[in-house]
Design a protein around this motif. Structure first.
Motif, PDB file in Angstrom:
ATOM      1  N   SER A 139       0.985  -1.094  -0.029  1.00  0.00           N
ATOM      2  CA  SER A 139      -0.192   0.074   0.097  1.00  0.00           C
ATOM      3  C   SER A 139       1.126   1.382   0.043  1.00  0.00           C
ATOM      4  O   SER A 139       2.009   1.011   0.253  1.00  0.00           O
ATOM      5  CB  SER A 139      -0.848   0.060   1.241  1.00  0.00           C
ATOM      6  OG  SER A 139      -1.880  -1.006   1.324  1.00  0.00           O
ATOM      7  N   ALA A 140       0.267   2.490   0.116  1.00  0.00           N
ATOM      8  CA  ALA A 140       1.096   3.643  -0.055  1.00  0.00           C
ATOM      9  C   ALA A 140       1.366   3.759   1.679  1.00  0.00           C
ATOM     10  O   ALA A 140       0.729   3.198   2.446  1.00  0.00           O
ATOM     11  CB  ALA A 140       0.118   4.842  -0.445  1.00  0.00           C
TER      12      ALA A 140
ATOM     13  N   THR B 282      -2.403   8.326   0.751  1.00  0.00           N
ATOM     14  CA  THR B 282      -3.529   8.504   0.140  1.00  0.00           C
ATOM     15  C   THR B 282      -4.570   9.412   0.455  1.00  0.00           C
ATOM     16  O   THR B 282      -4.962  10.384  -0.544  1.00  0.00           O
ATOM     17  CB  THR B 282      -4.124   6.915  -0.132  1.00  0.00           C
ATOM     18  OG1 THR B 282      -3.194   6.144  -0.517  1.00  0.00           O
ATOM     19  CG2 THR B 282      -5.089   6.960  -1.448  1.00  0.00           C
TER      20      THR B 282
ATOM     21  N   GLU C 159       1.353   4.731  -4.129  1.00  0.00           N
ATOM     22  CA  GLU C 159       1.808   3.276  -4.130  1.00  0.00           C
ATOM     23  C   GLU C 159       3.081   3.361  -4.946  1.00  0.00           C
ATOM     24  O   GLU C 159       4.087   2.384  -4.841  1.00  0.00           O
ATOM     25  CB  GLU C 159       0.663   2.083  -4.711  1.00  0.00           C
ATOM     26  CG  GLU C 159      -0.120   1.638  -3.771  1.00  0.00           C
ATOM     27  CD  GLU C 159      -1.164   2.615  -3.001  1.00  0.00           C
ATOM     28  OE1 GLU C 159      -1.158   3.794  -3.515  1.00  0.00           O
ATOM     29  OE2 GLU C 159      -1.860   2.309  -2.007  1.00  0.00           O
TER      30      GLU C 159
ATOM     31  N   TYR D  21      -3.594  -1.592  -5.235  1.00  0.00           N
ATOM     32  CA  TYR D  21      -4.599  -0.437  -5.448  1.00  0.00           C
ATOM     33  C   TYR D  21      -4.533   0.141  -6.912  1.00  0.00           C
ATOM     34  O   TYR D  21      -5.811   0.306  -7.360  1.00  0.00           O
ATOM     35  CB  TYR D  21      -4.188   0.639  -4.465  1.00  0.00           C
ATOM     36  CG  TYR D  21      -5.064   2.080  -4.326  1.00  0.00           C
ATOM     37  CD1 TYR D  21      -6.485   1.929  -4.258  1.00  0.00           C
ATOM     38  CD2 TYR D  21      -4.303   3.130  -4.566  1.00  0.00           C
ATOM     39  CE1 TYR D  21      -7.107   3.049  -4.251  1.00  0.00           C
ATOM     40  CE2 TYR D  21      -5.054   4.347  -4.605  1.00  0.00           C
ATOM     41  CZ  TYR D  21      -6.307   4.306  -4.538  1.00  0.00           C
ATOM     42  OH  TYR D  21      -7.052   5.468  -4.510  1.00  0.00           O
TER      43      TYR D  21
ATOM     44  N   ARG E 214     -10.685   2.564  -2.539  1.00  0.00           N
ATOM     45  CA  ARG E 214      -9.927   2.987  -1.364  1.00  0.00           C
ATOM     46  C   ARG E 214      -9.715   1.258  -0.445  1.00  0.00           C
ATOM     47  O   ARG E 214     -10.900   0.685  -0.577  1.00  0.00           O
ATOM     48  CB  ARG E 214     -10.680   3.789  -0.392  1.00  0.00           C
ATOM     49  CG  ARG E 214     -10.755   5.007  -0.895  1.00  0.00           C
ATOM     50  CD  ARG E 214      -8.777   5.834  -1.276  1.00  0.00           C
ATOM     51  NE  ARG E 214      -8.235   5.588   0.012  1.00  0.00           N
ATOM     52  CZ  ARG E 214      -8.312   6.630   0.907  1.00  0.00           C
ATOM     53  NH1 ARG E 214      -8.762   7.614   0.788  1.00  0.00           N
ATOM     54  NH2 ARG E 214      -7.284   6.407   1.695  1.00  0.00           N
ATOM     55  N   GLY E 215      -8.604   1.261  -0.006  1.00  0.00           N
ATOM     56  CA  GLY E 215      -8.550  -0.039   0.395  1.00  0.00           C
ATOM     57  C   GLY E 215      -8.385  -1.234  -0.423  1.00  0.00           C
ATOM     58  O   GLY E 215      -8.061  -2.521  -0.078  1.00  0.00           O
ATOM     59  N   GLY E 216      -8.200  -0.922  -1.619  1.00  0.00           N
ATOM     60  CA  GLY E 216      -8.139  -1.946  -2.804  1.00  0.00           C
ATOM     61  C   GLY E 216      -6.654  -2.796  -2.926  1.00  0.00           C
ATOM     62  O   GLY E 216      -6.557  -3.777  -3.594  1.00  0.00           O
ATOM     63  N   SER E 217      -5.855  -2.486  -1.895  1.00  0.00           N
ATOM     64  CA  SER E 217      -4.493  -3.257  -2.132  1.00  0.00           C
ATOM     65  C   SER E 217      -4.674  -4.558  -1.624  1.00  0.00           C
ATOM     66  O   SER E 217      -4.101  -5.827  -2.168  1.00  0.00           O
ATOM     67  CB  SER E 217      -3.426  -2.592  -1.424  1.00  0.00           C
ATOM     68  OG  SER E 217      -3.206  -1.404  -1.634  1.00  0.00           O
TER      69      SER E 217
HETATM   70  N1  ASP Z   1      -3.447   3.119  -0.254  1.00  0.00           N
HETATM   71  C1  ASP Z   1      -4.886   2.947  -0.662  1.00  0.00           C
HETATM   72  C2  ASP Z   1      -5.977   3.417   0.360  1.00  0.00           C
HETATM   73  O1  ASP Z   1      -5.191   4.032   1.427  1.00  0.00           O
HETATM   74  C3  ASP Z   1      -5.010   1.374  -0.855  1.00  0.00           C
HETATM   75  C4  ASP Z   1      -4.855   0.593   0.122  1.00  0.00           C
HETATM   76  O2  ASP Z   1      -4.044   0.940   1.175  1.00  0.00           O
HETATM   77  O3  ASP Z   1      -5.383  -0.485   0.211  1.00  0.00           O
HETATM   78  O4  ASP Z   1      -7.021   3.316   0.294  1.00  0.00           O
END
Ligand code: ASP
Ligand code: MG
Length: 441
Positions: free
Chosen positions: A35-36, A41, A118, A180, A194-197
């Motif tokens: 992830s970042a 993000t 990322e 992501y 969001r959260g896609g990693s």
């Molecule tokens: N960096 C993205 C986010 O904060 C993806 C992830 O972390 O999963 O949503």
């Protein structure tokens, strides 16, 4: 081969990046998804918002702040000047690209800006691993990760692209890639939400038929209740994919709900692990059935729920009523979470108020409608096959002094959902933990 995905806090500082580097370089030839760095993000979203509303100074100032943070990480991460300079060059490239949008007022280029998080975290990890003599190969996610017109990942495309990319570097110690980010049907830079990693990890796992997908965060697996509201919670050792899907959807923030499907369909176990305690067993999620003593494994809560009761005298003995109701929700593309029916009415819940008024107006053409806002779904998950008698009774008993607006049971073999008022949430979660988990241990 395994897929190891590390979330934002796991790579959130120079020290954390070093930890992850240690961890992954001992584990063999796997694919590492990052992830970042935590907060990045959100900051990129902020920059893009400033640009959208024309506050160029706000955008510039926020990029400057971001730059400062990365400069500090660069200074702390590298002993080797050579690799530090290389990483710095790559970070500056991302920042320059973002800054270029502060000069052209037409393009907001939101997706391109969001992708830099990322790209920067993986650049740091890549150079750091190289500086330590690890033969790491970067797999550029923008070259293999793609979604179609409906924003659905194209698994065949991903497979066709990533496998040759990996085969070109069979002598690699490790593969590294960005979570992501992806391309869309028109070839533009896009993302998996969001959260896609987590979803990236699951898709790569499915594409390369990985042995296991490891999701590394800063908590030791999925807990049996929400630690923010309940003092005594403990990690769940094993969950069936369907149980994990219910929990992820109904509030357990640890795993992105969409991530479950590719792993489940391809029968690839997912393990949730903790970077701060790498030896803790965490939570294993797979398709196997492992009976537990207590049957019920975990509880989660989903906030901001609106309940809609739809009653019609004509529902009596009529067919087609539910069809008419659901059609309206479909028209407004609003998913329904819970349903309870009786002979004269139906109650449903939604988690988005965006089209609520329009939905109510349409429903009122053929039914009376009442709405309850600020509700919470309490989702009780476990081995709830209907032959396992008594489990629903225990859950209901735990909630004996809490007003319950709706109950849904039997939709799957893994879930009972209760709809209660927001004010009763903490009480309900604690009462369930007491009855379901703490009383027996
Ligand atoms: N960096 C993205 C986010 O904060 C993806 C992830 O972390 O999963 O949503
Ligand atoms: Mg996450």
């Amino acid at each position: 081969m395994k897929i190891l995905k590390f979330g934002g806090t796991s790579v959130g500082s120079a020290g954390r990046i070093k930890n992850v580097a240690d961890l992954v370089s001992k584990r063999g030839r796997n694919v590492i998804v990052l992830s970042a760095m935590s907060g990045t993000t959100n900051t990129l979203v902020e920059i893009s918002d400033y640009l959208k509303c024309g506050n160029i100074d706000g955008a510039k100032e926020t990029v400057n702040m971001l730059e400062k943070r990365y400069q500090r990480v660069l200074a702390e991460l590298f002993d080797s000047e050579e690799y530090r300079l290389r990483a710095e060059k790559r970070i500056e490239q991302s920042l320059a690209l973002i800054r270029s949008f502060t000069r052209s007022s037409f393009t907001t280029a939101e997706k391109t800006i969001l992708a830099q998080g990322e790209l920067m975290s993986t650049a740091l990890m890549y150079e750091y691993l190289l500086s330590r003599g690890v033969k790491v190969v970067m797999l550029d996610a923008l070259e293999f990760m793609r979604i179609d017109r409906n924003a659905e990942p194209e698994i065949q495309y991903i497979r066709d692209r990533i496998i040759p990319m990996m085969n070109r570097h069979e002598d690699a110690d490790l593969y590294l890639t960005q979570g992501y980010i992806c391309r869309n049907a028109t070839g533009g830079i896009d993302n998996l939400q969001r959260g896609g990693s987590d979803l990236t990890a699951s898709l790569i796992g499915a594409a390369v038929e990985a042995e296991e997908i490891e999701i590394w965060t800063d908590i030791d697996g999925m807990h049996n209740n929400d630690p923010r509201f309940v003092e005594k919670t403990s990690p769940v050792g094993h969950l069936h994919f369907e149980e994990a899907a219910e929990l992820a959807y109904f509030g357990a923030k640890i795993l992105h709900p969409a991530c479950v499907l590719p792993a489940k369909l391809n029968n690839i176990p997912v393990r949730l692990l903790n970077t701060m305690q790498p030896d803790a067993p965490g939570t294993l999620i797979d398709n196997s059935y492992k009976p537990t003593r207590q049957g019920i494994k975990a509880v989660a809560a989903k906030d901001n729920i609106t309940a809609i009761r739809i009653k019609s005298g004509r529902m009596l003995l009529a067919y087609g009523f539910l069809h008419k109701v659901f059609e309206i929700f479909e028209t407004y593309r609003t998913p329904i979470d819970m349903i309870a029916t009786s002979e004269v009415g139906v109650s449903v819940t939604i988690d988005s108020d965006r089209n609520l008024q329009a939905i109510i107006d349409d429903l009122k053409k053929f039914a009376t409608v009442t709405v309850d806002r600020d509700m919470v779904i309490i989702c009780v998950v476990g081995d709830l096959d209907w032959h396992n008698d008594g489990l629903e009774a225990i859950a209901i008993d735990a909630l004996r002094d809490i007003p319950v607006r709706m109950i849904s049971y039997g939709g799957s073999e893994h879930n009972i959902s209760f709809l209660i008022s927001r004010d009763d949430k903490t009480h309900a979660l604690n009462a369930l933990s007491e009855k379901l988990f703490n009383a027996k241990s």
